[in-house]
Write a protein that holds these residues in place. Structure first.
Motif, PDB file in Angstrom:
ATOM      1  N   SER A 117       0.837  -1.213   0.000  1.00  0.00           N
ATOM      2  CA  SER A 117       0.000   0.000   0.000  1.00  0.00           C
ATOM      3  C   SER A 117       0.865   1.252   0.000  1.00  0.00           C
ATOM      4  O   SER A 117       0.597   2.203  -0.743  1.00  0.00           O
ATOM      5  CB  SER A 117      -0.928   0.012   1.214  1.00  0.00           C
ATOM      6  N   GLU A 118       1.909   1.272   0.825  1.00  0.00           N
ATOM      7  CA  GLU A 118       2.823   2.419   0.869  1.00  0.00           C
ATOM      8  C   GLU A 118       3.513   2.624  -0.470  1.00  0.00           C
ATOM      9  O   GLU A 118       3.641   3.746  -0.956  1.00  0.00           O
ATOM     10  CB  GLU A 118       3.882   2.206   1.958  1.00  0.00           C
ATOM     11  N   SER A 177       1.966   6.485  -7.082  1.00  0.00           N
ATOM     12  CA  SER A 177       0.908   7.358  -7.579  1.00  0.00           C
ATOM     13  C   SER A 177       1.224   8.828  -7.327  1.00  0.00           C
ATOM     14  O   SER A 177       0.492   9.697  -7.754  1.00  0.00           O
ATOM     15  CB  SER A 177      -0.447   6.991  -6.965  1.00  0.00           C
ATOM     16  N   GLY A 208       1.856  10.277  -4.158  1.00  0.00           N
ATOM     17  CA  GLY A 208       1.673  10.704  -2.780  1.00  0.00           C
ATOM     18  C   GLY A 208       2.955  10.495  -1.997  1.00  0.00           C
ATOM     19  O   GLY A 208       3.826   9.743  -2.384  1.00  0.00           O
ATOM     20  N   ASP A 209       3.084  11.170  -0.859  1.00  0.00           N
ATOM     21  CA  ASP A 209       4.307  11.001  -0.067  1.00  0.00           C
ATOM     22  C   ASP A 209       4.189   9.905   0.949  1.00  0.00           C
ATOM     23  O   ASP A 209       5.159   9.522   1.573  1.00  0.00           O
ATOM     24  CB  ASP A 209       4.741  12.324   0.595  1.00  0.00           C
ATOM     25  N   GLY A 210       2.975   9.350   1.158  1.00  0.00           N
ATOM     26  CA  GLY A 210       2.802   8.178   1.999  1.00  0.00           C
ATOM     27  C   GLY A 210       2.718   8.472   3.469  1.00  0.00           C
ATOM     28  O   GLY A 210       2.586   7.602   4.281  1.00  0.00           O
ATOM     29  N   LYS A 211       2.801   9.749   3.882  1.00  0.00           N
ATOM     30  CA  LYS A 211       2.738  10.058   5.305  1.00  0.00           C
ATOM     31  C   LYS A 211       1.818  11.185   5.591  1.00  0.00           C
ATOM     32  O   LYS A 211       1.464  11.987   4.867  1.00  0.00           O
ATOM     33  CB  LYS A 211       4.127  10.397   5.850  1.00  0.00           C
ATOM     34  N   LYS A 221       2.491   1.614  -3.451  1.00  0.00           N
ATOM     35  CA  LYS A 221       1.532   2.072  -4.462  1.00  0.00           C
ATOM     36  C   LYS A 221       1.254   3.560  -4.312  1.00  0.00           C
ATOM     37  O   LYS A 221       1.104   4.268  -5.307  1.00  0.00           O
ATOM     38  CB  LYS A 221       0.234   1.266  -4.354  1.00  0.00           C
ATOM     39  N   GLU A 222       1.210   4.020  -3.071  1.00  0.00           N
ATOM     40  CA  GLU A 222       0.994   5.448  -2.822  1.00  0.00           C
ATOM     41  C   GLU A 222       2.179   6.261  -3.346  1.00  0.00           C
ATOM     42  O   GLU A 222       2.003   7.315  -3.933  1.00  0.00           O
ATOM     43  CB  GLU A 222       0.777   5.706  -1.337  1.00  0.00           C
ATOM     44  N   GLN A 223       3.397   5.754  -3.125  1.00  0.00           N
ATOM     45  CA  GLN A 223       4.608   6.415  -3.649  1.00  0.00           C
ATOM     46  C   GLN A 223       4.565   6.470  -5.156  1.00  0.00           C
ATOM     47  O   GLN A 223       4.907   7.493  -5.752  1.00  0.00           O
ATOM     48  CB  GLN A 223       5.852   5.628  -3.225  1.00  0.00           C
TER      49      GLN A 223
END
Length: 184
Positions: free
Chosen positions: A172-173, A179, A181-184, A175-177
């Motif tokens: 999940s982290e 896309s 996003g910074d993940g935090k 995939k967020e990176q």
């Protein structure tokens, strides 16, 4: 290194024969190799697919006569006329258009020989990790995501659910990176 026969052209073909404890090496240029192949049948090009095909037929005599393959018997290349029987016997194609004509057969054969039919390639060493102050390379992240997903599938199939939950969170982290996003 010059050709052993004409002593003029650079040798591009190197043939090594070992008989008992005696080793003979012959270095030939392209033109001398072609002449030698016409004179001596032992110098004909080795076709590994044909050798394997012949060995298989010798080991299994009922397969010696090719059985009609109704699924593929009508397949041939419109450009060069190469047919399925020739492709099966030699393991070679006649022209670039054969790749399209034999697409289904090639896809299943390549899938059986390799891990899949999609080339993933390699990542150059310079891009194998993130540089200080820079975001990680997209290809590296995709490769890592693929590894994590394979590990997750293995963990679930072996009923290691705690490990699977950790891997799921990492995926999940990642995939967020990917896309943005910074993940935090």
């Amino acid at each position: 290194m010059l050709c052993d026969i004409c002593k003029k052209n650079p040798a591009t073909i190197h043939i090594q024969e070992i008989a008992g404890s005696e080793k003979k090496t012959l270095h030939l240029c392209q033109s001398c190799a072609q002449k030698k192949a016409q004179e001596d049948s032992s110098f004909q090009a080795l076709n590994l697919a044909e050798v394997i095909y012949n060995i298989t037929n010798q080991l299994n005599p009922e397969n010696a006569q090719p059985k009609p393959d109704p699924e593929h018997s009508g397949i041939f290349c419109a450009a060069c006329g190469w047919d399925y029987a020739s492709f099966r016997k030699t393991g070679r194609l006649g022209c670039p258009d054969c790749y399209q004509a034999f697409y289904d057969t090639l896809k299943s054969a390549i899938g059986a020989m390799h891990r899949g039919t999609t080339h993933t390639g390699k990542i150059p060493a310079a891009f194998s990790g993130s540089l200080p102050g820079k975001s990680p390379n997209f290809a590296v992240l995709r490769k890592e995501l693929e590894k994590l997903q394979n590990a997750l599938n293995l963990a679930v199939s072996s009923e290691e659910f705690e490990r699977a939950a950790i891997l799921r969170d990492k995926i999940s982290e990642l995939k967020e990176q990917l896309s943005g996003g910074d993940g935090k």
